[in-house]
Design an enzyme around this catalytic site. Structure first.
Site, short mmCIF file in Angstrom:
data_model
loop_
_atom_site.label_atom_id
_atom_site.label_comp_id
_atom_site.label_asym_id
_atom_site.label_seq_id
_atom_site.Cartn_x
_atom_site.Cartn_y
_atom_site.Cartn_z
N ARG A 58 -8.44 -44.06 -50.04
CA ARG A 58 -9.06 -44.69 -48.87
C ARG A 58 -8.12 -44.76 -47.66
NH1 ARG A 58 -12.38 -49.91 -50.08
NH2 ARG A 58 -13.41 -49.14 -48.20
N PRO A 114 -5.95 -53.09 -55.76
CA PRO A 114 -4.78 -53.46 -56.56
C PRO A 114 -4.13 -54.74 -56.06
CG PRO A 114 -4.28 -51.62 -55.11
CD PRO A 114 -5.75 -51.83 -55.03
N GLU A 115 -3.88 -55.65 -56.99
CA GLU A 115 -3.19 -56.88 -56.67
C GLU A 115 -1.95 -56.97 -57.53
OE1 GLU A 115 -5.95 -60.19 -56.60
OE2 GLU A 115 -7.52 -58.94 -55.72
N LYS A 145 2.39 -57.32 -53.46
CA LYS A 145 1.66 -56.08 -53.71
C LYS A 145 2.42 -54.86 -53.18
CE LYS A 145 -2.04 -58.30 -51.99
NZ LYS A 145 -3.43 -58.52 -51.49
N TYR A 184 -5.47 -36.51 -53.45
CA TYR A 184 -5.22 -37.77 -52.76
C TYR A 184 -3.76 -38.21 -52.88
CZ TYR A 184 -10.30 -37.98 -52.98
OH TYR A 184 -11.65 -37.69 -52.87
N LYS A 218 -1.27 -77.84 -44.72
CA LYS A 218 -2.12 -76.73 -44.30
C LYS A 218 -3.51 -77.22 -43.93
CE LYS A 218 1.00 -73.55 -45.36
NZ LYS A 218 1.63 -72.68 -44.36
#
Length: 287
Positions: free
Chosen positions: A127, A2-3, A61, A108, A168
């Site tokens: 997970r 998931p993003e 997120k 879960y 950067k």
């Protein structure tokens, strides 16, 4: 995984169906790896019951519920975290843990809530890389306080983005994945963004890419693949170089952790006085 789009879909579903409702029952999983509760899960559950959901918030997120009084539950989705609302289609993505035919709540489930109108929702994680936490003010503490501007709600101006890139020295994809730079972008969004850029390259950029491929391959062959004879400015040394004095070890370790993530096509874009060089994969200011 998931993003931002998947987490935003969950936020919007919670906002549409759960805001204004009071929590009448809460069940938190006995899973200390996922559920971070200093006072224990029973105290976590008690803190939820009787509270009204005022808003559903998101940054990057991470998602949290704002209640009529603190503390507030926060959800870091990890690799397979997901929000499910019983009877409501939220979103589906790979590694999704729950099907409509499965038991409810799912085995879960890490955080389950029943509301005063009978609606139920659950945060699941198959997970176990997700985190469920309880905060008085989620925005002021890690991990949310450490995030960069949200890619949807707080987009950088073009000038700020270009300026940031020029300072950067890191692979383009790795930079996009850095949540302290821009929050919410993960692998599939970064790959899609770079693919879309690559698909619209000008002929001049394609020629530069073609030339770069030939130069790198020919040079490596001419020196019999002896890495000690590769140009010192090549990215190779920063990813694999181990000789003292050639590469800053901290940078080398960072690049090793990042993995092979430089998308060379994206390196051909020009931003005013700045050029992203295809060979090194670095953003550097032209003289």
């Amino acid at each position: 995984m998931p993003e931002l789009p998947e987490v935003e879909a969950a936020r919007r579903a919670l906002e549409a169906h759960c805001v204004g409702r009071r929590i009448t029952r809460c069940a938190v999983a006995d899973d200390s790896k996922v559920v971070v509760a200093a006072a224990g899960r029973v105290a976590f559950e008690r803190a939820m019951v009787g509270r009204t959901i005022v808003a559903a918030r998101r940054r990057g997120k991470n998602l949290w519920l704002r209640l009529d009084a603190p503390p507030f539950p926060s959800f870091q989705f990890g690799m397979a975290g997901a929000i499910y609302i019983k009877g409501v289609a939220v979103t589906k993505y790979k590694r999704s843990a729950v099907n409509s035919e499965d038991e409810w709540p799912s085995k879960y489930s890490k955080f389950f809530v029943e509301l005063d109108d009978g609606l139920e929702f659950s945060f699941t994680d198959k997970r176990r890389f997700a985190r469920v936490r309880l905060f008085d003010d989620p925005e002021t503490v890690p991990p949310i306080s450490e995030l960069g501007p949200d890619a949807l709600f707080e987009p950088m101006s073009v000038d700020n983005f270009v300026d940031s890139l020029s300072r950067k020295k890191i692979g383009i994809k790795a930079l996009l994945l850095d949540q302290s730079f821009i929050s919410g972008i993960g692998n599939w969004i970064a790959d899609e963004v770079l693919y879309q850029i690559a698909s619209s390259l000008t002929r001049e950029s394609c020629e530069a890419l073609h030339q770069s491929i030939q130069e790198v391959v020919k040079y490596a062959v001419d020196v019999d693949a002896d890495c000690d004879r590769f140009p010192v400015e090549w990215l190779f040394h920063h990813r694999w170089g181990k000789k003292p004095g050639k590469v800053d070890d901290e940078l080398r370790q960072l690049c090793m952790k990042i993995g092979m993530s430089v998308i060379m096509c994206s390196s051909l874009l020009s931003f005013g006085p700045h050029q992203i060089y295809p060979v090194s994969g670095y953003c550097r200011k032209e003289n």
